[in-house]
Write a protein that holds these residues in place. Structure first.
Motif, PDB file in Angstrom:
ATOM      1  N   PRO A 199      28.262  38.078  26.328  1.00  0.00           N
ATOM      2  CA  PRO A 199      29.351  38.596  27.161  1.00  0.00           C
ATOM      3  C   PRO A 199      29.184  38.171  28.600  1.00  0.00           C
ATOM      4  O   PRO A 199      28.061  37.993  29.081  1.00  0.00           O
ATOM      5  N   PRO A 200      30.291  37.945  29.308  1.00  0.00           N
ATOM      6  CA  PRO A 200      30.203  37.497  30.701  1.00  0.00           C
ATOM      7  C   PRO A 200      29.515  38.544  31.565  1.00  0.00           C
ATOM      8  O   PRO A 200      29.736  39.746  31.411  1.00  0.00           O
ATOM      9  N   SER A 201      28.683  38.070  32.460  1.00  0.00           N
ATOM     10  CA  SER A 201      27.985  38.966  33.369  1.00  0.00           C
ATOM     11  C   SER A 201      28.923  39.445  34.465  1.00  0.00           C
ATOM     12  O   SER A 201      30.022  38.913  34.660  1.00  0.00           O
ATOM     13  N   ARG A 202      28.473  40.463  35.183  1.00  0.00           N
ATOM     14  CA  ARG A 202      29.268  40.975  36.308  1.00  0.00           C
ATOM     15  C   ARG A 202      29.461  39.886  37.356  1.00  0.00           C
ATOM     16  O   ARG A 202      30.541  39.753  37.924  1.00  0.00           O
ATOM     17  N   GLY A 203      28.407  39.081  37.553  1.00  0.00           N
ATOM     18  CA  GLY A 203      28.526  38.001  38.526  1.00  0.00           C
ATOM     19  C   GLY A 203      29.541  36.961  38.123  1.00  0.00           C
ATOM     20  O   GLY A 203      30.281  36.443  38.966  1.00  0.00           O
ATOM     21  N   MET A 204      29.632  36.629  36.824  1.00  0.00           N
ATOM     22  CA  MET A 204      30.617  35.652  36.375  1.00  0.00           C
ATOM     23  C   MET A 204      32.036  36.168  36.582  1.00  0.00           C
ATOM     24  O   MET A 204      32.930  35.411  36.985  1.00  0.00           O
ATOM     25  N   VAL A 205      32.263  37.440  36.315  1.00  0.00           N
ATOM     26  CA  VAL A 205      33.594  38.025  36.522  1.00  0.00           C
ATOM     27  C   VAL A 205      33.954  37.995  38.004  1.00  0.00           C
ATOM     28  O   VAL A 205      35.084  37.644  38.387  1.00  0.00           O
ATOM     29  N   ASP A 206      32.995  38.346  38.882  1.00  0.00           N
ATOM     30  CA  ASP A 206      33.265  38.316  40.322  1.00  0.00           C
ATOM     31  C   ASP A 206      33.543  36.896  40.794  1.00  0.00           C
ATOM     32  O   ASP A 206      34.421  36.674  41.641  1.00  0.00           O
ATOM     33  N   LEU A 207      32.811  35.918  40.251  1.00  0.00           N
ATOM     34  CA  LEU A 207      33.058  34.529  40.638  1.00  0.00           C
ATOM     35  C   LEU A 207      34.428  34.074  40.156  1.00  0.00           C
ATOM     36  O   LEU A 207      35.128  33.327  40.874  1.00  0.00           O
ATOM     37  N   ALA A 208      34.839  34.502  38.977  1.00  0.00           N
ATOM     38  CA  ALA A 208      36.166  34.137  38.481  1.00  0.00           C
ATOM     39  C   ALA A 208      37.258  34.699  39.396  1.00  0.00           C
ATOM     40  O   ALA A 208      38.251  34.019  39.675  1.00  0.00           O
ATOM     41  N   HIS A 209      37.103  35.942  39.846  1.00  0.00           N
ATOM     42  CA  HIS A 209      38.077  36.510  40.784  1.00  0.00           C
ATOM     43  C   HIS A 209      38.090  35.725  42.095  1.00  0.00           C
ATOM     44  O   HIS A 209      39.165  35.514  42.689  1.00  0.00           O
ATOM     45  N   ALA A 210      36.906  35.309  42.572  1.00  0.00           N
ATOM     46  CA  ALA A 210      36.852  34.534  43.820  1.00  0.00           C
ATOM     47  C   ALA A 210      37.536  33.188  43.661  1.00  0.00           C
ATOM     48  O   ALA A 210      38.278  32.739  44.547  1.00  0.00           O
ATOM     49  N   TYR A 211      37.346  32.503  42.526  1.00  0.00           N
ATOM     50  CA  TYR A 211      37.990  31.214  42.282  1.00  0.00           C
ATOM     51  C   TYR A 211      39.497  31.372  42.096  1.00  0.00           C
ATOM     52  O   TYR A 211      40.272  30.481  42.465  1.00  0.00           O
ATOM     53  N   ALA A 212      39.935  32.498  41.514  1.00  0.00           N
ATOM     54  CA  ALA A 212      41.366  32.703  41.285  1.00  0.00           C
ATOM     55  C   ALA A 212      42.132  32.829  42.596  1.00  0.00           C
ATOM     56  O   ALA A 212      43.346  32.579  42.628  1.00  0.00           O
ATOM     57  N   LEU A 213      41.460  33.207  43.665  1.00  0.00           N
ATOM     58  CA  LEU A 213      42.117  33.342  44.967  1.00  0.00           C
ATOM     59  C   LEU A 213      42.194  32.032  45.739  1.00  0.00           C
ATOM     60  O   LEU A 213      42.862  31.964  46.775  1.00  0.00           O
ATOM     61  N   LEU A 214      41.527  31.005  45.254  1.00  0.00           N
ATOM     62  CA  LEU A 214      41.497  29.728  45.967  1.00  0.00           C
ATOM     63  C   LEU A 214      42.822  28.991  45.810  1.00  0.00           C
ATOM     64  O   LEU A 214      43.531  29.182  44.815  1.00  0.00           O
ATOM     65  N   GLN A 220      30.888  26.706  27.940  1.00  0.00           N
ATOM     66  CA  GLN A 220      30.929  27.790  28.921  1.00  0.00           C
ATOM     67  C   GLN A 220      31.834  27.438  30.098  1.00  0.00           C
ATOM     68  O   GLN A 220      32.533  28.297  30.632  1.00  0.00           O
ATOM     69  N   ARG A 221      31.828  26.179  30.510  1.00  0.00           N
ATOM     70  CA  ARG A 221      32.737  25.768  31.586  1.00  0.00           C
ATOM     71  C   ARG A 221      34.190  25.990  31.166  1.00  0.00           C
ATOM     72  O   ARG A 221      35.004  26.470  31.964  1.00  0.00           O
ATOM     73  N   TYR A 222      34.527  25.621  29.921  1.00  0.00           N
ATOM     74  CA  TYR A 222      35.890  25.795  29.426  1.00  0.00           C
ATOM     75  C   TYR A 222      36.261  27.282  29.374  1.00  0.00           C
ATOM     76  O   TYR A 222      37.354  27.674  29.796  1.00  0.00           O
ATOM     77  N   TYR A 223      35.349  28.107  28.863  1.00  0.00           N
ATOM     78  CA  TYR A 223      35.626  29.545  28.781  1.00  0.00           C
ATOM     79  C   TYR A 223      35.799  30.147  30.172  1.00  0.00           C
ATOM     80  O   TYR A 223      36.708  30.945  30.403  1.00  0.00           O
ATOM     81  N   PHE A 224      34.944  29.738  31.100  1.00  0.00           N
ATOM     82  CA  PHE A 224      35.039  30.265  32.465  1.00  0.00           C
ATOM     83  C   PHE A 224      36.349  29.825  33.124  1.00  0.00           C
ATOM     84  O   PHE A 224      37.018  30.614  33.806  1.00  0.00           O
ATOM     85  N   ALA A 225      36.733  28.559  32.933  1.00  0.00           N
ATOM     86  CA  ALA A 225      37.986  28.072  33.505  1.00  0.00           C
ATOM     87  C   ALA A 225      39.183  28.825  32.933  1.00  0.00           C
ATOM     88  O   ALA A 225      40.134  29.157  33.661  1.00  0.00           O
ATOM     89  N   LYS A 226      39.168  29.117  31.617  1.00  0.00           N
ATOM     90  CA  LYS A 226      40.256  29.889  31.012  1.00  0.00           C
ATOM     91  C   LYS A 226      40.345  31.284  31.632  1.00  0.00           C
ATOM     92  O   LYS A 226      41.445  31.801  31.859  1.00  0.00           O
ATOM     93  N   HIS A 227      39.203  31.875  31.919  1.00  0.00           N
ATOM     94  CA  HIS A 227      39.202  33.212  32.524  1.00  0.00           C
ATOM     95  C   HIS A 227      39.781  33.163  33.939  1.00  0.00           C
ATOM     96  O   HIS A 227      40.547  34.059  34.340  1.00  0.00           O
ATOM     97  N   VAL A 228      39.443  32.131  34.697  1.00  0.00           N
ATOM     98  CA  VAL A 228      39.992  31.988  36.049  1.00  0.00           C
ATOM     99  C   VAL A 228      41.506  31.813  36.004  1.00  0.00           C
ATOM    100  O   VAL A 228      42.258  32.449  36.764  1.00  0.00           O
ATOM    101  N   MET A 284      43.536  32.782  33.674  1.00  0.00           N
ATOM    102  CA  MET A 284      44.162  34.034  33.238  1.00  0.00           C
ATOM    103  C   MET A 284      44.358  34.970  34.437  1.00  0.00           C
ATOM    104  O   MET A 284      45.413  35.614  34.572  1.00  0.00           O
ATOM    105  N   LEU A 285      43.369  35.019  35.330  1.00  0.00           N
ATOM    106  CA  LEU A 285      43.504  35.857  36.517  1.00  0.00           C
ATOM    107  C   LEU A 285      44.596  35.324  37.441  1.00  0.00           C
ATOM    108  O   LEU A 285      45.315  36.098  38.086  1.00  0.00           O
ATOM    109  N   ARG A 286      44.738  33.997  37.510  1.00  0.00           N
ATOM    110  CA  ARG A 286      45.806  33.418  38.327  1.00  0.00           C
ATOM    111  C   ARG A 286      47.171  33.745  37.734  1.00  0.00           C
ATOM    112  O   ARG A 286      48.134  33.994  38.479  1.00  0.00           O
ATOM    113  N   GLU A 287      47.271  33.715  36.425  1.00  0.00           N
ATOM    114  CA  GLU A 287      48.556  34.033  35.799  1.00  0.00           C
ATOM    115  C   GLU A 287      48.956  35.478  36.063  1.00  0.00           C
ATOM    116  O   GLU A 287      50.156  35.785  36.162  1.00  0.00           O
ATOM    117  N   GLN A 288      47.979  36.361  36.163  1.00  0.00           N
ATOM    118  CA  GLN A 288      48.294  37.740  36.511  1.00  0.00           C
ATOM    119  C   GLN A 288      48.877  37.855  37.916  1.00  0.00           C
ATOM    120  O   GLN A 288      49.549  38.833  38.227  1.00  0.00           O
TER     121      GLN A 288
END
Length: 355
Positions: free
Chosen positions: A265-280, A301-309, A311-315
């Motif tokens: 499962p994604p760590s707390r740090g990965m989720v926070d980094l995804a939110h930071a990248y979604a704002l770029l 993992q790069r593909y999964y992380f990019a999909k998560h970023v 998804m946050l942008r689509e929101q």
């Protein structure tokens, strides 16, 4: 009463202390006292220093000429700045920039390689500068030629007036004032953090819009990407290297660990980094997700992380890009524009129905 004699270096001296006894040949020859206490030191008696009583005095340290500290390099720079730059006294050339004219000195201006070349060409008594920056930025750089800015001065400008800093970078690159350029880049690099990085991105994109690529823009972009893909990742502990899936999976010619989000499962740090990248901005987000220094475990993992970023942008209402995996000699993950489906009709005649 017989007068005793002191024997000193085999020389008898009458002293009145008692008779002198025969000297033992084994005794020292310097002093032999007989029947009385020793006399006063010879220098006090005769005003001379005997050979055996000579005193050693260390040599005196030579004293050089006096040193006066009534001036320093900073004093000279302050004088040049106030008298030469601010007052314009003893000037030999005028520099015109926009609607302002400065009474300056050719010798000081020649510290800039660009102005040095201009001064070696026929120019009369006036130089005209055309740089797309504010008058404040030009004034600051010209003042730096007379009295150099310190590192503390530059750090203050970076924190208090970032927009002026970017204009100073533009001016120093135009005039080739490399010392100030390097010092400002170093200071900006060390002041980028999770809050200020978005501000620097907006400022740099605003100044670079409609302009030719500049060296300071590329250098600043590299500093920003280095922070986003390395320093920020380490601060958030987004991709802990101790958690890996051992699978021996090969994607193209690259070996992968077989990252699976269900088992890791994604760590707390990965989720926070995804939110930071979604704002770029999209350009920076794409470069970060595709950057080779992003410390992901493998392409999965790069593909999964990019999909998560994304998804946050689509929101946030941004649905113009998607992520794909490319399989060829150099497999990679790419962020690409979405292609809309076109409405049409299937023409059976275009297909071989016998196959």
């Amino acid at each position: 009463m017989p007068t005793p004699i002191i024997a000193h270096n085999h020389t008898p001296y009458p002293t009145g202390y008692g008779p002198m006894e025969p000297m033992d040949p084994m005794e020292p020859m310097d002093h032999v006292y007989h029947g009385a206490s020793p006399p006063l030191p010879m220098p006090m008696m005769l005003g001379q220093i005997a050979r055996h009583q000579q005193t050693f005095y260390p040599p005196m340290v030579p004293i050089g000429p006096p040193i006066f500290s009534d001036h320093s390099m900073q004093d000279y720079c302050d004088y040049w700045y106030h008298v030469g730059f601010l007052r314009g006294q003893f000037s030999d050339i005028r520099l015109v920039f926009r609607d302002k004219s400065y009474a300056l000195h050719s010798l000081v201006l020649s510290r800039s390689p660009v102005l040095y070349r201009r001064l070696n060409q026929p120019h009369g008594d006036t130089l005209t500068m055309e740089v797309d920056v504010s008058s404040e930025a030009m004034f600051t750089v010209l003042g730096h030629l007379y009295r150099p800015l310190s590192y503390g001065d530059v750090c203050y400008l970076v924190k208090e007036n970032p927009h002026l800093c970017l204009e100073l970078l533009e001016t120093t690159e135009s005039l080739e004032v490399e010392g100030l350029f390097d010092m400002m880049m170093h200071c900006i690099h060390h002041h980028i953090n999770q809050t200020s990085v978005y501000h620097w991105i907006r400022l740099s994109q605003g100044m670079g819009q409609g302009k030719d690529p500049r060296r300071w823009m590329d250098t600043l972009q590299q500093h920003i990407l280095q922070y986003l893909t390395h320093q920020l990742v380490n601060q958030l502990e987004a991709f802990p290297m101790g958690i890996k899936m051992a699978g021996g999976i090969c994607i193209g010619e690259n070996e992968a660990y077989g990252y699976m989000s269900a088992k890791t499962p994604p760590s707390r740090g990965m989720v926070d980094l995804a939110h930071a990248y979604a704002l770029l901005p999209e350009h920076y987000m794409k470069m970060c997700l595709e950057h080779e220094d992003l410390p992901v475990q493998d392409m999965i993992q790069r593909y999964y992380f990019a999909k998560h970023v994304l998804m946050l942008r689509e929101q946030r209402g941004k649905r113009n890009v998607t992520v794909v995996m490319q399989f060829d000699q150099s497999p990679c993950v790419m962020v690409v524009k979405k292609v809309g489906r076109k409405a049409g009709q299937w023409d059976l005649a275009l297909h071989d129905r016998r196959s």
